[in-house]
Scaffold this active site. Structure first.
Site, short mmCIF file in Angstrom:
data_model
loop_
_atom_site.label_atom_id
_atom_site.label_comp_id
_atom_site.label_asym_id
_atom_site.label_seq_id
_atom_site.Cartn_x
_atom_site.Cartn_y
_atom_site.Cartn_z
N ARG A 1 0.86 -1.20 0.00
CA ARG A 1 0.00 0.00 0.00
C ARG A 1 0.88 1.23 0.00
NH1 ARG A 1 -4.31 -0.90 4.01
NH2 ARG A 1 -2.52 -1.14 5.36
N SER B 1 6.66 -5.27 7.71
CA SER B 1 6.16 -6.10 8.83
C SER B 1 6.91 -7.40 8.99
CB SER B 1 4.68 -6.40 8.59
OG SER B 1 4.04 -5.29 8.05
N ASP C 1 5.15 -2.97 11.53
CA ASP C 1 3.72 -2.58 11.50
C ASP C 1 3.17 -2.39 12.91
OD1 ASP C 1 2.39 -5.91 10.66
OD2 ASP C 1 3.94 -5.26 12.05
C1 0WK Z 1 -3.27 -3.55 8.88
C2 0WK Z 1 -2.11 -2.64 9.25
C3 0WK Z 1 -0.81 -3.25 8.77
C4 0WK Z 1 -0.66 -4.68 9.28
C5 0WK Z 1 -1.87 -5.46 8.91
C6 0WK Z 1 -1.78 -6.81 9.55
O1 0WK Z 1 -2.30 -1.37 8.69
O2 0WK Z 1 0.24 -2.47 9.20
O3 0WK Z 1 0.48 -5.27 8.73
O4 0WK Z 1 -3.04 -4.81 9.41
O5 0WK Z 1 -2.94 -7.49 9.34
P1 0WK Z 1 -3.14 -8.57 8.19
O6 0WK Z 1 -3.32 -7.83 6.93
O7 0WK Z 1 -1.94 -9.43 8.24
O8 0WK Z 1 -4.36 -9.29 8.63
C1 BGC Z 2 6.31 -10.55 11.77
C2 BGC Z 2 6.24 -9.23 12.51
C3 BGC Z 2 4.92 -8.53 12.20
C4 BGC Z 2 3.77 -9.48 12.43
C5 BGC Z 2 2.45 -8.87 12.10
C6 BGC Z 2 5.07 -11.38 12.06
O1 BGC Z 2 5.09 -12.54 11.30
O2 BGC Z 2 7.47 -11.25 12.18
O3 BGC Z 2 7.31 -8.39 12.16
O4 BGC Z 2 4.83 -7.43 13.04
O5 BGC Z 2 3.91 -10.66 11.68
O6 BGC Z 2 2.35 -8.51 10.79
#
Ligand code: 0WK
Ligand code: BGC
Ligand code: 0WK
Ligand code: BGC
Length: 877
Positions: A539, A603, A657
């Protein structure tokens, strides 16, 4: 004598057809189709009111959820005792369904005995003692063993509020029942209490159902299109299969649930005031529940005879019948029953029956009187069937709307003495329903064996699910963590945090310094580019801040999916792809020439040496791009931008993140000093007080530490709770033996949302499953156990972090906020609640507020860039 009558009436016909006199007198009881459509429309409006949580309390139609989620599929089997209480006959039965008992598949065998209906029981105890005694007597008489526990299905034909299949609070008595002390109480509990008092009968009440529901199930066993249950007996009522998403009183949106409309109460709020006649009002005033069950009193068998009596009495008093003669019997309530009404309408003997009835009431009826009184019965019972048609038309219309159908083929299961014994009733009802709804092909099926077969079928499904549930519960027990185990995880997390702070690489929890020293203070301002590399997408955002905290930021962003081959290709390809996306975004924003300061949310575990300098420790979460681990992330990005040679960026910060999420929430709430991500991966950061890991940077009071707590357990510290399933997931992951704890939480994007959807389907799975095929309920159960453990482990970890901060600050009590993001936390129906509950229990000296972050990575990264910028400017001053 009678021939004289025939001759005399011939001459009077010349005078007037007695039925015309009655038609005029009972003009208000004649309901034309437009009136029926009007009633049907009012009925639909009431149904909506009853289904909505806002208006349910005031609605006349209670629309009671029954927790029966589907009709039989013919695979039900088992042996059940059944009680059928509330209709005109109280029955005790033994029902054998399916193969279990040597009868052919799909077969049902029933033995029954009718016992006196204890309706006059004035007290609860009397009523259920009588029921229990009858059950005991039945077991004796039928030689059914008293040694073993018998599953019992209970048809209880009164309005009950149920939160499970085998529990129901009686809302109010109807018909002639009025045992004191049961209203608002759990009927099943009352029955169990009586059975314990009587002793010698061991039963397990598996299901309590309304007679309409049981009737629908009974007929549904042979006709899978049967999705409406209708009773026109002593009382009247209907149930039907409603979309769960429309039933506010039950959680979940998937599938259907049977709703008991309790339509007998239609009109209690005045919805029928234009159709209620003086006779209805008189009858109601003299009833044992005035103002209640208005429709039932215009339709039900308990009242039709009485309505006819009140009309005939009034006509006699007005001299319109029996030359004004009125007998004591005619003045007496209940002397004309529904059986009389039905008899008066018999094809052949109708008139004779009418004469016999009137003479039995000490009246001397003329032939015309008989014709007139017979016609009164016709009008009264015709109105009854017409009102039922209007109600049914409302239900069928709603089912068509729910399913977006213009045509509907459906079966209605029916029972009840009025429908069964009144010679004209069924025909009239069918005809009017088909006239009101020509687009509906409605089949009416009379329940041949009463409702207990249906009640047994509901119990058979409940039983099968209960045993499957017990089985699955057994298998899931390793996922159920005790408070003790959670306390241990908290302690181990704390130990790992401390060890990780002490020295680099000494702990599975890496405790990576982020070089972010403070949360926003409102001085941040300017325009920043924020880039975010997440698990599923990249993004790019443009963020503008005006001075001052809270609501002072504007953000524009664009999302780019990351193809698998890029995630798992070469590092160069990955960063070239990122640079390409940034180029596209700057184009889209018309800012290609602007050399914006940029913050990069990355992240993954990174070892920082400065806020804009960090090396990738290891990939995880589906990423495996080569030549990246151990390299500086910002350099790789800068090189890619250089290779693209289209725009230039000042990458001023790279953040995890969790850190970005903490910053963006701290911008709204200064108490926010922790960032939590529960999404594809799981991780937490927090403001640590000047730990050694700050690399001896003098005067450092605080720094945000990215814990990378996903690694807990990589050192075997969670081996006592890791299950074989966790090991299997780990072994099939891209980085076996790494990020152990991450796997407990890991949502894994798409796969995560299945669990959310499945679990959002039901508040308590058992109910959910009554409808769904067994496998679905097992999946629901497994999803529940796995995500519950994930949320609890997350809570245990968080309890360790907040307690550490509290002790860092030497506080007895800590008030702190956590910025949180990630699909699992945000979309899972129960995760956040369980997590917060676990923190409250394991860290009682901390009050922790969880702030779901909006646009965390974008705003957060921009804020960190702004802070880093300010720091740079002040250091140059
Ligand atoms: C939204 C946040 C981003 C994070 C993500 C984690 O803005 O920084 O990495 O959530 O959630 P996911 O997309 O892995 O469910
Ligand atoms: C990563 C982290 C991150 C988290 C959430 C983990 O797998 O090692 O750096 O903050 O996922 O996205
Ligand atoms: C027979 C069913 C019973 C239901 C009754 C209603 O087995 O559950 O309550 O029909 O009709 P009634 O006996 O009130 O006429
Ligand atoms: C009760 C309903 C029942 C109906 C038919 C009504 O009085 O409230 O629960 O289904 O009678 O028996």
């Amino acid at each position: 004598m009678f021939v004289v009558h025939i001759v005399a009436s011939f001459f009077s016909k010349l005078q007037e057809d007695p039925t015309k006199k009655v038609d005029r007198f009972l003009y208000a009881m004649h309901l034309h189709d437009d009136q029926l459509s009007d009633i049907s429309a009012r009925f639909q409006a009431e149904m909506k009111k009853g289904l909505s949580v806002e208006s349910n309390a005031a609605a006349a139609l209670k629309m009671l959820p029954t927790h029966v989620r589907s009709t039989p599929d013919g695979s039900e089997k088992g042996e059940f005792l059944a009680l059928d209480l509330g209709g005109s006959r109280f029955k005790v039965l033994q029902v054998k369904v399916g193969e279990a008992t040597g009868i052919k598949k799909g077969g049902v065998e029933m033995v029954e005995k009718t016992y006196p209906t204890p309706e006059e029981s004035s007290l609860l105890l009397q009523l259920f003692d009588h029921v229990s005694e009858s059950l005991k007597d039945f077991l004796h008489e039928k030689n059914i063993s008293l040694e073993r526990k018998h599953p019992l299905a209970f048809t209880f034909s009164f309005p009950c509020e149920q939160s499970t299949l085998n529990q129901g609070l009686l809302l109010n008595w109807t018909k002639n029942f009025r045992a004191g002390g049961l209203q608002g109480k759990d009927v099943v509990q009352a029955l169990r209490g009586a059975l314990d008092r009587i002793g010698g009968v061991d039963v397990e009440v598996l299901a309590m159902v309304n007679d309409t529901v049981a009737t629908m199930m009974t007929c549904g066993f042979d006709d899978q299109q049967c999705e409406v249950g209708l009773i026109i007996g002593t009382g009247t009522n209907a149930c039907y299969m409603e979309e769960l998403r429309h039933i506010d009183l039950v959680e979940g949106d998937e599938g259907r649930m049977c709703v008991n409309t309790e339509w007998g109460a239609f009109g209690d709020d005045g919805a029928l005031k234009d159709y209620v006649t003086e006779f209805d009002r008189d009858l109601d005033a003299a009833s044992n529940n005035p103002g209640k069950q208005i429709l039932e009193k215009m339709v039900g068998g308990m009242y039709l005879g009485e309505l006819v009596r009140l009309v005939v009495l009034k006509m006699a008093k007005l001299g319109l019948l029996f030359k004004g003669q009125v007998s004591k019997a005619l003045r007496t309530k209940g002397t004309i029953t529904t059986e009389h009404v039905a008899a008066m309408e018999e094809y052949k003997n109708g008139l004779n029956n009418t004469r016999d009835l009137l003479m039995g009431l000490d009246l001397i009826p003329t032939f015309d009187d008989c014709v007139a009184v017979q016609h009164v019965s016709t009008i009264v019972s015709f109105r009854s069937s017409n009102l039922v048609s209007a109600g049914l038309a409302a239900i069928l219309t709603r089912i068509m709307e729910n399913r977006n159908l213009r045509k509907l083929r459906i079966t209605v299961g029916v029972d009840g003495t009025v429908y069964k014994m009144h010679p004209q009733y069924p025909k009239r009802l069918h005809k009017v329903v088909r006239r009101l709804l020509p687009e509906c092909h409605v089949r009416f099926v009379l329940s041949d064996s009463g409702s207990s077969k249906g009640a047994a079928l509901v119990s058979a499904v409940a039983q099968r699910l209960a045993s499957r549930r017990r089985q699955v519960d057994g298998m899931l027990s390793p996922f159920r963590l005790s408070q003790e185990q959670l306390r241990l995880v908290k302690t181990r997390m704390r130990t790992a945090l401390e060890a990780g702070l002490k020295s680099k690489g000494s702990s599975a929890v890496k405790m990576l310094p982020s070089f972010v020293y403070r949360t926003p203070d409102g001085t941040e301002h300017g325009k920043y580019l924020a880039l975010h590399l997440g698990e599923t997408n990249f993004r790019a955002s443009l963020v503008k801040f005006k001075q001052g905290l809270q609501h002072n930021s504007r953000l524009y962003n664009k999302m780019y999916t990351i193809p698998l081959e890029i995630k798992q290709g070469s590092g160069e390809e990955l960063f070239d792809y990122i640079a390409q996306c940034v180029g596209d975004f700057l184009d889209y924003m018309g800012m290609k020439k602007a050399r914006l300061p940029a913050g990069f949310t990355f992240s993954f575990p990174c070892e920082h040496t400065a806020v804009d300098k960090c090396t990738l420790v290891s990939w995880n979460k589906g990423f495996k791009a080569t030549d990246c681990e151990g390299r500086d992330v910002v350099s790789m990005l800068r090189e890619a931008i250089k290779r693209r040679n289209e725009f230039d960026l000042d990458v001023a910060a790279v953040v995890n993140d969790t850190v970005a999420t903490m910053m963006s929430c701290a911008y709204e709430d200064p108490r926010c000093e922790i960032g939590l991500i529960v999404g594809t991966g799981c991780n937490v950061c927090y403001m640590e007080e000047g730990s050694e890991r700050a690399e001896g940077r003098a005067g450092i009071l605080k720094m945000c530490i990215n814990t990378e707590w996903g690694g807990l357990g990589d050192d075997g510290s969670l081996d006592d709770i890791i299950t074989p399933h966790d090991i299997e997931v780990d072994q099939h992951s891209l980085n076996p033996a790494k990020q152990r704890e991450d796997y407990f939480f890991r949502g894994q994007g798409g796969r995560n949302s299945c669990v959310n959807i499945i679990l959002s389907g039901s508040a308590n799975t058992v109910l959910f499953c009554v409808a769904m095929p067994i496998m679905v309920c097992v999946v629901v159960q497994v999803c529940g156990a796995v995500s519950r453990r994930a949320a609890q482990l997350c809570g245990a970890g968080m309890a360790a972090v907040v307690d550490k901060i509290r002790e860092n600050r030497g506080l007895d009590h800590l008030n702190i906020s956590v910025g949180v993001d990630g699909t699992l936390y945000k979309l899972h129906p129960h995760f956040s609640g369980i997590l917060q509950g676990t923190v409250r229990v394991l860290a009682p000296q901390c009050t922790v507020t969880f702030l779901p972050s909006e646009e965390g990575s974008g705003k957060g990264a921009a804020l960190i860039t702004a802070v880093a910028r300010q720091k740079l400017e002040t250091s140059h001053d």
